[in-house]
Design a protein around this motif. Structure first.
Motif, PDB file in Angstrom:
ATOM      1  N   GLY A  52       0.800  -1.212   0.000  1.00 10.93           N
ATOM      2  CA  GLY A  52       0.000   0.000   0.000  1.00 10.93           C
ATOM      3  C   GLY A  52       0.835   1.265   0.000  1.00 10.93           C
ATOM      4  O   GLY A  52       0.323   2.347  -0.225  1.00 10.93           O
ATOM      5  N   VAL A  53       2.145   1.160   0.274  1.00 13.11           N
ATOM      6  CA  VAL A  53       2.997   2.346   0.286  1.00 13.11           C
ATOM      7  C   VAL A  53       3.043   3.001  -1.095  1.00 13.11           C
ATOM      8  O   VAL A  53       2.949   4.222  -1.200  1.00 13.11           O
ATOM      9  N   PRO A  54       3.167   2.211  -2.193  1.00  9.59           N
ATOM     10  CA  PRO A  54       3.118   2.865  -3.506  1.00  9.59           C
ATOM     11  C   PRO A  54       1.808   3.630  -3.712  1.00  9.59           C
ATOM     12  O   PRO A  54       1.792   4.699  -4.295  1.00  9.59           O
ATOM     13  N   SER A  55       0.711   3.080  -3.215  1.00  8.59           N
ATOM     14  CA  SER A  55      -0.578   3.762  -3.309  1.00  8.59           C
ATOM     15  C   SER A  55      -0.547   5.075  -2.545  1.00  8.59           C
ATOM     16  O   SER A  55      -0.993   6.114  -3.034  1.00  8.59           O
ATOM     17  N   LEU A  56      -0.001   5.042  -1.346  1.00  4.49           N
ATOM     18  CA  LEU A  56       0.083   6.236  -0.515  1.00  4.49           C
ATOM     19  C   LEU A  56       0.969   7.296  -1.173  1.00  4.49           C
ATOM     20  O   LEU A  56       0.615   8.478  -1.209  1.00  4.49           O
ATOM     21  N   SER A  57       2.102   6.887  -1.723  1.00  2.00           N
ATOM     22  CA  SER A  57       3.003   7.825  -2.400  1.00  2.00           C
ATOM     23  C   SER A  57       2.344   8.437  -3.631  1.00  2.00           C
ATOM     24  O   SER A  57       2.462   9.633  -3.880  1.00  2.00           O
ATOM     25  N   GLY A  58       1.637   7.595  -4.390  1.00  2.00           N
ATOM     26  CA  GLY A  58       0.935   8.097  -5.573  1.00  2.00           C
ATOM     27  C   GLY A  58      -0.158   9.088  -5.210  1.00  2.00           C
ATOM     28  O   GLY A  58      -0.360  10.096  -5.890  1.00  2.00           O
ATOM     29  N   CYS A  59      -0.864   8.819  -4.123  1.00  2.00           N
ATOM     30  CA  CYS A  59      -1.909   9.738  -3.666  1.00  2.00           C
ATOM     31  C   CYS A  59      -1.306  11.064  -3.219  1.00  2.00           C
ATOM     32  O   CYS A  59      -1.872  12.131  -3.457  1.00  2.00           O
ATOM     33  N   GLY A  60      -0.132  11.008  -2.589  1.00  2.00           N
ATOM     34  CA  GLY A  60       0.552  12.242  -2.191  1.00  2.00           C
ATOM     35  C   GLY A  60       0.929  13.074  -3.402  1.00  2.00           C
ATOM     36  O   GLY A  60       0.764  14.304  -3.408  1.00  2.00           O
ATOM     37  N   ALA A  61       1.420  12.436  -4.445  1.00  2.00           N
ATOM     38  CA  ALA A  61       1.774  13.143  -5.680  1.00  2.00           C
ATOM     39  C   ALA A  61       0.523  13.754  -6.325  1.00  2.00           C
ATOM     40  O   ALA A  61       0.558  14.876  -6.843  1.00  2.00           O
ATOM     41  N   THR A  62      -0.576  13.027  -6.289  1.00  2.00           N
ATOM     42  CA  THR A  62      -1.830  13.546  -6.847  1.00  2.00           C
ATOM     43  C   THR A  62      -2.312  14.759  -6.053  1.00  2.00           C
ATOM     44  O   THR A  62      -2.760  15.742  -6.633  1.00  2.00           O
ATOM     45  N   ALA A  63      -2.204  14.706  -4.739  1.00  2.00           N
ATOM     46  CA  ALA A  63      -2.605  15.841  -3.898  1.00  2.00           C
ATOM     47  C   ALA A  63      -1.776  17.076  -4.249  1.00  2.00           C
ATOM     48  O   ALA A  63      -2.311  18.188  -4.342  1.00  2.00           O
ATOM     49  N   ARG A  64      -0.465  16.897  -4.490  1.00  2.00           N
ATOM     50  CA  ARG A  64       0.391  18.030  -4.887  1.00  2.00           C
ATOM     51  C   ARG A  64      -0.075  18.602  -6.227  1.00  2.00           C
ATOM     52  O   ARG A  64      -0.150  19.811  -6.400  1.00  2.00           O
ATOM     53  N   ALA A  65      -0.373  17.714  -7.182  1.00  2.00           N
ATOM     54  CA  ALA A  65      -0.826  18.184  -8.499  1.00  2.00           C
ATOM     55  C   ALA A  65      -2.147  18.938  -8.377  1.00  2.00           C
ATOM     56  O   ALA A  65      -2.330  19.993  -8.994  1.00  2.00           O
ATOM     57  N   TYR A  66      -3.070  18.411  -7.571  1.00  2.00           N
ATOM     58  CA  TYR A  66      -4.342  19.103  -7.356  1.00  2.00           C
ATOM     59  C   TYR A  66      -4.117  20.480  -6.739  1.00  2.00           C
ATOM     60  O   TYR A  66      -4.762  21.451  -7.125  1.00  2.00           O
ATOM     61  N   SER A  67      -3.210  20.570  -5.794  1.00  2.00           N
ATOM     62  CA  SER A  67      -2.930  21.851  -5.139  1.00  2.00           C
ATOM     63  C   SER A  67      -2.437  22.882  -6.148  1.00  2.00           C
ATOM     64  O   SER A  67      -2.848  24.044  -6.111  1.00  2.00           O
ATOM     65  N   ARG A  68      -1.552  22.452  -7.034  1.00  2.00           N
ATOM     66  CA  ARG A  68      -1.007  23.379  -8.043  1.00  2.00           C
ATOM     67  C   ARG A  68      -2.069  23.826  -9.044  1.00  2.00           C
ATOM     68  O   ARG A  68      -2.039  24.938  -9.536  1.00  2.00           O
ATOM     69  N   LEU A  69      -3.000  22.937  -9.373  1.00  2.00           N
ATOM     70  CA  LEU A  69      -3.998  23.235 -10.399  1.00  2.00           C
ATOM     71  C   LEU A  69      -5.322  23.740  -9.850  1.00  2.00           C
ATOM     72  O   LEU A  69      -6.216  24.072 -10.621  1.00  2.00           O
ATOM     73  N   TYR A  70      -5.456  23.807  -8.556  1.00  2.00           N
ATOM     74  CA  TYR A  70      -6.750  24.068  -7.934  1.00  2.00           C
ATOM     75  C   TYR A  70      -7.476  25.273  -8.536  1.00  2.00           C
ATOM     76  O   TYR A  70      -8.650  25.196  -8.853  1.00  2.00           O
ATOM     77  N   ASP A  71      -6.796  26.371  -8.711  1.00  2.00           N
ATOM     78  CA  ASP A  71      -7.430  27.573  -9.262  1.00  2.00           C
ATOM     79  C   ASP A  71      -7.018  27.859 -10.701  1.00  2.00           C
ATOM     80  O   ASP A  71      -7.340  28.907 -11.237  1.00  2.00           O
ATOM     81  N   LYS A  72      -6.294  26.939 -11.332  1.00  2.00           N
ATOM     82  CA  LYS A  72      -5.764  27.209 -12.659  1.00  2.00           C
ATOM     83  C   LYS A  72      -6.250  26.265 -13.737  1.00  2.00           C
ATOM     84  O   LYS A  72      -6.075  26.532 -14.911  1.00  2.00           O
ATOM     85  N   GLY A  73      -6.813  25.126 -13.366  1.00  2.00           N
ATOM     86  CA  GLY A  73      -7.175  24.145 -14.375  1.00  2.00           C
ATOM     87  C   GLY A  73      -8.335  23.276 -13.954  1.00  2.00           C
ATOM     88  O   GLY A  73      -8.869  23.403 -12.863  1.00  2.00           O
ATOM     89  N   PHE A  74      -8.669  22.369 -14.834  1.00  2.00           N
ATOM     90  CA  PHE A  74      -9.800  21.484 -14.628  1.00  2.00           C
ATOM     91  C   PHE A  74      -9.302  20.167 -14.046  1.00  2.00           C
ATOM     92  O   PHE A  74      -8.466  19.495 -14.637  1.00  2.00           O
ATOM     93  N   CYS A  75      -9.777  19.802 -12.881  1.00  2.00           N
ATOM     94  CA  CYS A  75      -9.391  18.553 -12.208  1.00  2.00           C
ATOM     95  C   CYS A  75     -10.640  17.725 -11.952  1.00  2.00           C
ATOM     96  O   CYS A  75     -11.640  18.252 -11.489  1.00  2.00           O
ATOM     97  N   VAL A  76     -10.543  16.445 -12.248  1.00  2.00           N
ATOM     98  CA  VAL A  76     -11.659  15.550 -11.963  1.00  2.00           C
ATOM     99  C   VAL A  76     -11.116  14.220 -11.444  1.00  2.00           C
ATOM    100  O   VAL A  76     -10.105  13.725 -11.925  1.00  2.00           O
TER     101      VAL A  76
END
Length: 175
Positions: A52-76
């Motif tokens: 599950g660690v790879p899952s946790l790391s991948g989710c952390g990377a996704t959270a960072r990407a969402y943070s960067r795009l939150y007000d700038k792009g379309f996230c779903v």
């Protein structure tokens, strides 16, 4: 416009497991420390096991990407499998969530909750976070009967925001 971010969410969260062979060698000392062969163990790792660690790391990377795009792009987020723990948080963080039927979005599973409660209150994870719960509460914005339908819905939403995206409220600006 920023390239849309589509996150296909099927996460076990931070679920960690221990190899069956290792379990036989491990014990807990009276002070609560993990011990193997009389020596304290500080880390249990098997590079060939999926803990599950790879899952946790991948989710952390996704959270960072969402943070960067939150007000700038379309996230779903498209929940194509169960979304547990951090995966459940990501379902909401993406601001637009499509939940496929029979895919629960939960922080903690029904078995763990029943154990804490000391009786069987919940029969399934769907009862806690299935589409009938999450869609009605506004956590998921759309539901789909299968993954293909969910992808079509996501692509349709992306087509609606080719330019003039207003990240602050997630709607199209009038021209």
């Amino acid at each position: 416009m920023q390239t849309p971010l589509l996150f296909l969410n099927a996460s076990s969260g931070a679920r960690l497991g221990v190899d069956e062979a290792m379990k036989k060698m491990l014990t807990f000392a009276e002070d609560g420390k993990l011990v193997a062969g009389g020596m304290e163990v500080s880390s249990v790792s098997n590079p060939n096991a999926d803990y599950g660690v790879p899952s946790l790391s991948g989710c952390g990377a996704t959270a960072r990407a969402y943070s960067r795009l939150y007000d700038k792009g379309f996230c779903v987020t498209i929940c194509i499998g169960r979304a547990v723990g951090i995966g459940a948080y990501l379902a909401r963080l993406g601001r637009r969530t499509i939940q496929v039927a029979q895919t629960p979005i939960i922080l903690t599973g029904q078995a763990a909750l029943n154990k804490v409660l000391g009786k069987d209150v919940y029969e399934s994870n769907a009862q806690l976070g299935g589409p009938q719960i999450m869609h009605q509460n506004g956590v998921t914005h759309l539901t789909a009967s299968n993954c293909l339908e969910a992808m079509r819905q996501a692509c349709c939403r992306c087509d609606r925001y080719p330019d003039g995206y207003d990240g602050a409220c997630g709607t199209r600006r009038s021209r």
